[in-house]
Enzyme design. Sequence first.
Site, PDB file in Angstrom:
ATOM      1  N   GLU A  67     -19.785  67.372  -5.864  1.00 59.53           N
ATOM      2  CA  GLU A  67     -18.873  68.062  -6.775  1.00 59.53           C
ATOM      3  C   GLU A  67     -19.048  69.585  -6.687  1.00 59.53           C
ATOM      4  OE1 GLU A  67     -20.855  65.587  -7.607  1.00 59.53           O
ATOM      5  OE2 GLU A  67     -19.488  63.939  -8.005  1.00 59.53           O
ATOM      6  N   PRO A 286     -30.535  61.912   4.820  1.00 59.23           N
ATOM      7  CA  PRO A 286     -30.318  61.046   3.657  1.00 59.23           C
ATOM      8  C   PRO A 286     -29.636  61.808   2.519  1.00 59.23           C
ATOM      9  CG  PRO A 286     -32.570  60.829   4.490  1.00 59.23           C
ATOM     10  CD  PRO A 286     -31.948  62.009   5.178  1.00 59.23           C
ATOM     11  N   GLY A 330     -28.582  71.605   1.630  1.00 60.48           N
ATOM     12  CA  GLY A 330     -27.704  72.697   2.047  1.00 60.48           C
ATOM     13  C   GLY A 330     -27.633  72.925   3.544  1.00 60.48           C
ATOM     14  N   ASN A 355     -17.869  62.589   2.030  1.00 58.90           N
ATOM     15  CA  ASN A 355     -16.855  63.547   2.464  1.00 58.90           C
ATOM     16  C   ASN A 355     -16.786  63.645   3.998  1.00 58.90           C
ATOM     17  OD1 ASN A 355     -15.180  65.707   2.755  1.00 58.90           O
ATOM     18  ND2 ASN A 355     -16.487  67.158   1.679  1.00 58.90           N
ATOM     19  N   GLU A 358     -16.463  68.102   6.114  1.00 52.98           N
ATOM     20  CA  GLU A 358     -17.389  69.082   6.693  1.00 52.98           C
ATOM     21  C   GLU A 358     -17.501  68.916   8.215  1.00 52.98           C
ATOM     22  OE1 GLU A 358     -20.921  68.878   4.341  1.00 52.98           O
ATOM     23  OE2 GLU A 358     -20.005  69.925   2.664  1.00 52.98           O
TER      24      GLU A 358
END
Length: 449
Positions: A67, A286, A330, A355, A358
């Site tokens: 999110e 992970p 990140g 998602n 990316e």
Amino acid sequence: MLKIAGLLYAFLYTLALGLYLPFYVWRTLLGGRKGLQLSRRLWRLPPSLRQPAPGPKVWVHAVSVGEVNAVEPLVRALAERGVQVFLSTTTDTGQEQARRLFREQASTFYFPVDWQWLYKRILKHLHPRAIVVAETELWPGLLLAARSRGVAVALVNGRLSDASFRRYRRLRFFFAPLLRTFKALCVQTLQDKKRLLEMGAAPEQVHWTGNLKYDFSLSPDPQREELARRVASLLRAEGRPLQDPAAAESRIWVCGSTREGEEELLMDCLLRVRRDFEPLRMVLAPRHPHRCDAVESLARKRDLSVLRRSRLEEADQGPAPDILLVDTIGDLRYLYQCADVVFVGGSLVRGGGQNILEPAYFGKAVLFGPHMENFREMARSFTEAYAALQVSGPEELSQSLLHLLQDPTAAEWLGRNARKVMRSSQGALERTLEILAPCLGEPEGGKDR
């Protein structure tokens, strides 16, 4: 009626919290997690929130990493407009990602427990013009506190998974009045819009804006870009010069945001494919880095060598590891650029998927499994446009991976299509900002697409 329901909810919520607390402490200590973030959700406000600056302010709430990534373009756009942004998260990983992404654009803190009195105190202190919650966050205490203090609340990038929809629909008598307290409900798909209307939202509240994640753009980060170059060099060259033909033939398979029960399937797939395509290395990330000890143990049992991302600086120029295990937050979104093929996790097991965008941003060939329930529309858009491959299970995954490794032209074609799909679906940010304009005190101009 709403007030009585709120009091009943507060009683039951506090009771459940008291019962859950011993389990939470036990799980935290047993799992070796850092600290007890619950204490930070009960009463502590970080120093950055204690003296808010003059000017317009917005409180954005995003649960976790996914999110936080989704609202990244929105937070940056608000900051560019001179809005002071306070960003709350629920999880430690989300908090870490928010601090990394928004050092200059937002003050971050942990989302408080859902007590009205606590929210009223925070709202009185911060004086936000609006509260913006991401995806699927319906917290009655927050909504009722905002209503009592006259603060507008908007949902952005809203979506209702199958499980959430079933759960909320059973309690429609309670959630329908809460939904009507929202100033605007901006959703990703027509199906989400239909579901919110079935739950009792008013038609004029609900706007189909599209998915903010399509507006993703990777922020420049020299350190992480250097990290990606180093990982590519390590895994491809294995200590040889990059000009060495053997180094040029090696391939990197990035498996991102994997879930428990999935890593062993992927490692077995790696071993199967390497029978026919030996120079293949894996980057394995992970979804929850605190599971890396268990994941590394799974690799050792299969005689696969592992190097952790956090120990990369200690790596010498010897043979490359079979697996680079990403135990940091990140880095993954930058490491996708190293890949020849990408697998998006949470989809071989019942994790709802993750998602796709990316890796698509870098034009990579993307594979995912059958369980993309939380990203159903996105998965459909990509597969229908021949921009990603959905496999039915580990065996088909092995076959598709081997095919793409042996036919780089096919992998490049898939990656190009992925970028086209991503670019053609952008624009949700602009539509969302138009709808949020009245909440921010700007002229109204929001339109559905």
